[in-house]
Design a protein around this motif. Structure first.
Motif, PDB file in Angstrom:
ATOM      1  N   SER A 133      -1.692   5.726  22.489  1.00 18.71           N
ATOM      2  CA  SER A 133      -0.667   5.951  23.516  1.00 18.71           C
ATOM      3  C   SER A 133      -1.154   6.886  24.631  1.00 18.71           C
ATOM      4  N   ARG A 134      -1.947   7.904  24.277  1.00 17.55           N
ATOM      5  CA  ARG A 134      -2.395   8.870  25.291  1.00 17.55           C
ATOM      6  C   ARG A 134      -3.673   8.452  26.012  1.00 17.55           C
ATOM      7  N   PHE A 135      -4.575   7.775  25.291  1.00 21.18           N
ATOM      8  CA  PHE A 135      -5.875   7.363  25.845  1.00 21.18           C
ATOM      9  C   PHE A 135      -6.140   5.906  25.460  1.00 21.18           C
ATOM     10  N   PRO A 136      -5.448   4.965  26.093  1.00 18.67           N
ATOM     11  CA  PRO A 136      -5.560   3.555  25.678  1.00 18.67           C
ATOM     12  C   PRO A 136      -6.989   3.015  25.662  1.00 18.67           C
ATOM     13  N   ASN A 137      -7.818   3.391  26.618  1.00 18.06           N
ATOM     14  CA  ASN A 137      -9.197   2.891  26.622  1.00 18.06           C
ATOM     15  C   ASN A 137      -9.956   3.382  25.393  1.00 18.06           C
ATOM     16  N   LEU A 138      -9.813   4.643  25.069  1.00 17.64           N
ATOM     17  CA  LEU A 138     -10.450   5.200  23.888  1.00 17.64           C
ATOM     18  C   LEU A 138      -9.914   4.530  22.621  1.00 17.64           C
ATOM     19  N   GLY A 139      -8.611   4.396  22.535  1.00 17.06           N
ATOM     20  CA  GLY A 139      -7.994   3.747  21.371  1.00 17.06           C
ATOM     21  C   GLY A 139      -8.479   2.322  21.181  1.00 17.06           C
TER      22      GLY A 139
END
Length: 173
Positions: A133-139
């Motif tokens: 939710s906070r860092f979609p690319n990382l997730g």
């Protein structure tokens, strides 16, 4: 004459990864992450210590997340029958386990036992959801890496099944 300002700038840039960030960077689930992304993951993981003989989780426990061995040894076992414990895997420094719990709610299909004093990193499903939710690319990077790991294991399981079927077919002729 040396400039303290320039020295400080270059020291910050050359800052090494912590032991924890370095350890997670070697795990396929976290491969290809930048230093910044590794630090984001490092900020939300948990470190745990277990003594030799201590259960990390039991068969049938809710699957909450994955573990990375920083130092120590862990056996993955089926211990439903105490007189006939089956050892599925023996893991050491740098190995990881429990990763399927990041994507499903199934109970643990095996137990994990520390066979030596062991220090682990734990990465749980709620933290993965937080990253998504906070860092979609990382997730998404983590999820794609996790999918690759699970696909490799499924491929290996398929190969072992084919091999076992061929041996069974050869034995019956």
């Amino acid at each position: 004459m040396r400039s303290a300002i320039w020295e400080n700038i270059f020291k910050k840039q050359a800052k090494q990864l912590s032991e924890t960030a370095l350890a997670i960077s070697h795990v396929p689930v976290f491969s290809g992450l930048s230093r910044r992304e590794l630090r984001e993951v490092e900020n939300i993981i948990h470190q745990r210590e277990y003594q030799a003989g201590e259960a990390i989780f039991d068969q049938g426990d809710p699957g909450l997340g994955m573990y990375i061995i920083i130092r120590g040894q862990v056996q993955i076992v089926n211990n439903q029958d105490p007189d006939n414990m089956i050892v599925y895997s023996e893991l050491n420094d740098g190995d990881f386990f429990g990763d399927m719990a990041l994507v499903d709610d199934a109970d643990r299909s095996a137990a994990a036992l520390a066979t030596a004093d062991t220090r682990l990193i734990a990465f749980f499903r709620p933290e993965l959801k937080d990253i998504l939710s906070r860092f979609p690319n990382l997730g998404n990077k983590i999820l794609m890496n996790l999918a690759k790991v699970i696909a490799q294991r499924l491929r290996k399981t398929n190969d072992l099944l084919i091999e076992a079927q061929q041996q069974t077919a050869g034995d019956s002729t």
